[in-house]
Scaffold this motif. Structure first.
Motif, PDB file in Angstrom:
ATOM      1  N   LEU A 106      -3.337  11.736 -19.478  1.00  0.00           N
ATOM      2  CA  LEU A 106      -2.450  11.532 -18.340  1.00  0.00           C
ATOM      3  C   LEU A 106      -2.291  10.041 -18.066  1.00  0.00           C
ATOM      4  CD1 LEU A 106      -4.009  14.232 -15.981  1.00  0.00           C
ATOM      5  CD2 LEU A 106      -2.009  14.498 -17.469  1.00  0.00           C
ATOM      6  N   ALA A 107      -1.056   9.626 -17.846  1.00  0.00           N
ATOM      7  CA  ALA A 107      -0.769   8.248 -17.429  1.00  0.00           C
ATOM      8  C   ALA A 107      -0.265   8.325 -15.998  1.00  0.00           C
ATOM      9  CB  ALA A 107       0.271   7.610 -18.340  1.00  0.00           C
ATOM     10  N   ILE A 108      -1.109   7.947 -15.056  1.00  0.00           N
ATOM     11  CA  ILE A 108      -0.779   8.044 -13.631  1.00  0.00           C
ATOM     12  C   ILE A 108      -0.315   6.679 -13.151  1.00  0.00           C
ATOM     13  CG2 ILE A 108      -1.630   8.745 -11.362  1.00  0.00           C
ATOM     14  CD1 ILE A 108      -3.925  10.209 -12.890  1.00  0.00           C
ATOM     15  N   LYS A 109       0.927   6.610 -12.737  1.00  0.00           N
ATOM     16  CA  LYS A 109       1.524   5.322 -12.389  1.00  0.00           C
ATOM     17  C   LYS A 109       1.437   5.083 -10.885  1.00  0.00           C
ATOM     18  CE  LYS A 109       6.123   7.315 -11.694  1.00  0.00           C
ATOM     19  NZ  LYS A 109       5.483   8.379 -10.973  1.00  0.00           N
ATOM     20  N   PRO A 110       1.372   3.817 -10.470  1.00  0.00           N
ATOM     21  CA  PRO A 110       1.451   3.531  -9.031  1.00  0.00           C
ATOM     22  C   PRO A 110       2.858   3.811  -8.522  1.00  0.00           C
ATOM     23  CG  PRO A 110       1.428   1.491 -10.314  1.00  0.00           C
ATOM     24  CD  PRO A 110       1.203   2.607 -11.289  1.00  0.00           C
ATOM     25  N   ALA A 111       2.980   4.182  -7.265  1.00  0.00           N
ATOM     26  CA  ALA A 111       4.280   4.514  -6.682  1.00  0.00           C
ATOM     27  C   ALA A 111       4.187   4.374  -5.169  1.00  0.00           C
ATOM     28  CB  ALA A 111       4.688   5.939  -7.074  1.00  0.00           C
ATOM     29  N   PRO A 112       5.333   4.302  -4.482  1.00  0.00           N
ATOM     30  CA  PRO A 112       5.315   4.162  -3.016  1.00  0.00           C
ATOM     31  C   PRO A 112       4.650   5.329  -2.284  1.00  0.00           C
ATOM     32  CG  PRO A 112       7.477   3.594  -3.887  1.00  0.00           C
ATOM     33  CD  PRO A 112       6.696   4.173  -5.029  1.00  0.00           C
ATOM     34  N   ILE A 113       4.730   6.530  -2.878  1.00  0.00           N
ATOM     35  CA  ILE A 113       4.068   7.690  -2.291  1.00  0.00           C
ATOM     36  C   ILE A 113       2.994   8.169  -3.263  1.00  0.00           C
ATOM     37  CG2 ILE A 113       4.315  10.059  -1.479  1.00  0.00           C
ATOM     38  CD1 ILE A 113       7.239   9.399  -0.888  1.00  0.00           C
ATOM     39  N   LEU A 114       1.775   8.269  -2.776  1.00  0.00           N
ATOM     40  CA  LEU A 114       0.659   8.740  -3.587  1.00  0.00           C
ATOM     41  C   LEU A 114       0.159  10.059  -3.017  1.00  0.00           C
ATOM     42  CD1 LEU A 114      -1.607   8.522  -5.700  1.00  0.00           C
ATOM     43  CD2 LEU A 114      -2.850   7.044  -4.092  1.00  0.00           C
ATOM     44  N   ILE A 115       0.145  11.093  -3.837  1.00  0.00           N
ATOM     45  CA  ILE A 115      -0.394  12.389  -3.435  1.00  0.00           C
ATOM     46  C   ILE A 115      -1.783  12.541  -4.043  1.00  0.00           C
ATOM     47  CG2 ILE A 115      -0.117  14.886  -3.540  1.00  0.00           C
ATOM     48  CD1 ILE A 115       2.890  14.428  -3.751  1.00  0.00           C
ATOM     49  N   LYS A 154       0.839  -1.188   0.000  1.00  0.00           N
ATOM     50  CA  LYS A 154       0.000   0.000   0.000  1.00  0.00           C
ATOM     51  C   LYS A 154       0.883   1.250   0.000  1.00  0.00           C
ATOM     52  CE  LYS A 154      -3.077   2.655   2.994  1.00  0.00           C
ATOM     53  NZ  LYS A 154      -2.160   3.806   3.041  1.00  0.00           N
ATOM     54  N   PRO A 155       0.574   2.209  -0.863  1.00  0.00           N
ATOM     55  CA  PRO A 155       1.372   3.442  -0.866  1.00  0.00           C
ATOM     56  C   PRO A 155       1.112   4.267   0.394  1.00  0.00           C
ATOM     57  CG  PRO A 155      -0.507   3.661  -2.333  1.00  0.00           C
ATOM     58  CD  PRO A 155      -0.491   2.232  -1.884  1.00  0.00           C
ATOM     59  N   TYR A 156       2.048   5.136   0.695  1.00  0.00           N
ATOM     60  CA  TYR A 156       1.844   6.126   1.745  1.00  0.00           C
ATOM     61  C   TYR A 156       1.101   7.283   1.090  1.00  0.00           C
ATOM     62  CZ  TYR A 156       2.771   9.186   5.712  1.00  0.00           C
ATOM     63  OH  TYR A 156       2.641  10.018   6.803  1.00  0.00           O
ATOM     64  N   VAL A 157      -0.087   7.607   1.611  1.00  0.00           N
ATOM     65  CA  VAL A 157      -0.984   8.528   0.924  1.00  0.00           C
ATOM     66  C   VAL A 157      -1.024   9.882   1.634  1.00  0.00           C
ATOM     67  CG1 VAL A 157      -3.273   8.829  -0.089  1.00  0.00           C
ATOM     68  CG2 VAL A 157      -2.377   6.521   0.291  1.00  0.00           C
ATOM     69  N   ILE A 158      -0.671  10.917   0.885  1.00  0.00           N
ATOM     70  CA  ILE A 158      -0.682  12.281   1.400  1.00  0.00           C
ATOM     71  C   ILE A 158      -1.814  13.046   0.727  1.00  0.00           C
ATOM     72  CG2 ILE A 158       0.615  14.432   1.620  1.00  0.00           C
ATOM     73  CD1 ILE A 158       3.176  12.754   1.451  1.00  0.00           C
ATOM     74  N   GLY A 159      -2.707  13.597   1.516  1.00  0.00           N
ATOM     75  CA  GLY A 159      -3.789  14.410   0.988  1.00  0.00           C
ATOM     76  C   GLY A 159      -3.451  15.886   1.105  1.00  0.00           C
ATOM     77  N   ILE A 160      -3.584  16.607   0.010  1.00  0.00           N
ATOM     78  CA  ILE A 160      -3.274  18.038   0.002  1.00  0.00           C
ATOM     79  C   ILE A 160      -4.491  18.807  -0.501  1.00  0.00           C
ATOM     80  CG2 ILE A 160      -1.788  19.847  -0.940  1.00  0.00           C
ATOM     81  CD1 ILE A 160       0.415  17.770  -1.229  1.00  0.00           C
ATOM     82  N   ALA A 161      -4.981  19.715   0.342  1.00  0.00           N
ATOM     83  CA  ALA A 161      -6.120  20.551  -0.035  1.00  0.00           C
ATOM     84  C   ALA A 161      -5.858  21.965   0.450  1.00  0.00           C
ATOM     85  CB  ALA A 161      -7.412  20.013   0.568  1.00  0.00           C
ATOM     86  N   GLY A 162      -6.578  22.903  -0.136  1.00  0.00           N
ATOM     87  CA  GLY A 162      -6.409  24.284   0.288  1.00  0.00           C
ATOM     88  C   GLY A 162      -7.375  25.185  -0.421  1.00  0.00           C
ATOM     89  N   SER A 163      -7.515  26.369   0.113  1.00  0.00           N
ATOM     90  CA  SER A 163      -8.386  27.355  -0.507  1.00  0.00           C
ATOM     91  C   SER A 163      -7.841  27.731  -1.876  1.00  0.00           C
ATOM     92  CB  SER A 163      -8.456  28.600   0.381  1.00  0.00           C
ATOM     93  OG  SER A 163      -7.156  29.153   0.569  1.00  0.00           O
ATOM     94  N   SER A 164      -8.717  28.182  -2.753  1.00  0.00           N
ATOM     95  CA  SER A 164      -8.272  28.684  -4.047  1.00  0.00           C
ATOM     96  C   SER A 164      -7.329  29.860  -3.808  1.00  0.00           C
ATOM     97  CB  SER A 164      -9.484  29.159  -4.859  1.00  0.00           C
ATOM     98  OG  SER A 164      -9.076  29.710  -6.088  1.00  0.00           O
ATOM     99  N   GLY A 165      -6.170  29.832  -4.455  1.00  0.00           N
ATOM    100  CA  GLY A 165      -5.198  30.898  -4.266  1.00  0.00           C
ATOM    101  C   GLY A 165      -4.303  30.718  -3.056  1.00  0.00           C
ATOM    102  N   SER A 166      -4.301  29.527  -2.479  1.00  0.00           N
ATOM    103  CA  SER A 166      -3.469  29.282  -1.292  1.00  0.00           C
ATOM    104  C   SER A 166      -2.047  28.862  -1.654  1.00  0.00           C
ATOM    105  CB  SER A 166      -4.108  28.207  -0.413  1.00  0.00           C
ATOM    106  OG  SER A 166      -4.209  26.975  -1.119  1.00  0.00           O
ATOM    107  N   GLY A 167      -1.809  28.540  -2.918  1.00  0.00           N
ATOM    108  CA  GLY A 167      -0.466  28.152  -3.335  1.00  0.00           C
ATOM    109  C   GLY A 167      -0.249  26.657  -3.453  1.00  0.00           C
TER     110      GLY A 167
END
Length: 214
Positions: A99-108, A3-16
């Motif tokens: 887009l070709a999204i490949k599996p990897a140890p870290i999934l964002i 199982k990959p290590y899964v990082i979730g990234i979210a933010g307000s529009s314009g947050s960078g």
């Protein structure tokens, strides 16, 4: 694969978020990390007229093909490639790429509703919340939408007041307290973002010994 290590990234529009993602990905070899973005799962609205498109609310959970987004994340968990047409925000001057999204140890996993979608939120190992003051975020949104996406000023302001801000308050802001890391980005200082990306990548070295930190 494990199982990959899964990082979730979210933010307000314009947050960078985009700048943060570029900085973060720079710390890893391409084969060690992969990114799946909620933006590529918008339900197409390219058949609408210009006025219909202006009024259409892209900032609600139902504007996303939620099931396809979740199933593709699970497919990456199973070590399978995901193919998805890039979403171009209905800009007729941009030809979408496949887009070709490949599996990897870290999934964002990146997107506005990733914490709101319970089935996606449950898959996350680490949650990052990017935020900025509303005036700063609006200035960045105007700069992006007027130049990169070809919208006019009235369109941007209509969506900001009626869609973007209400959606942020309802579907994202309530999840800020549950996040592992909150980054306040009001200054457009690359060092703030790069320092945060560097720290997270260093912490990951301890969690995932099979990856290479650049």
């Amino acid at each position: 694969m494990n199982k990959p290590y899964v990082i979730g990234i979210a933010g307000s529009s314009g947050s960078g978020k985009t700048f943060f993602l570029r900085s973060f990905l720079h710390h890893f070899l391409p084969e060690d990390v992969t990114l799946i973005s909620q933006d590529d799962y918008y339900i197409p609205a390219n058949t609408k007229t210009r006025e219909e498109n202006r009024l259409y609310n892209f900032d609600v959970p139902t504007s996303i093909n939620r099931e396809a987004f979740y199933q593709d994340i699970k497919q990456l968990f199973n070590g399978q490639m995901v193919y998805r047409e890039e979403y171009t925000f209905n800009n007729p001057e941009i030809k979408p790429k496949m887009l070709a999204i490949k599996p990897a140890p870290i999934l964002i996993v990146e997107g506005l509703f990733i914490f709101h979608y319970e089935e996606v939120n449950e898959l996350l190992d680490f949650r990052i919340f990017l935020d900025a003051e509303e005036s700063v975020a609006l200035e960045r949104r105007l700069r992006r939408d007027l130049i990169e996406r070809g919208y006019d000023h009235d369109d941007v302001m209509y969506k900001w007041i009626n869609h973007v801000v209400p959606s942020y308050k309802e579907f994202l802001a309530p999840y800020k307290p549950i996040c592992d890391l909150v980054i306040i980005n009001n200054t457009d200082d690359p060092k703030i973002i790069d320092d945060a990306a560097n720290k997270i990548s260093m912490d990951l070295r301890e969690k995932k010994s099979d990856i290479t930190i650049i």
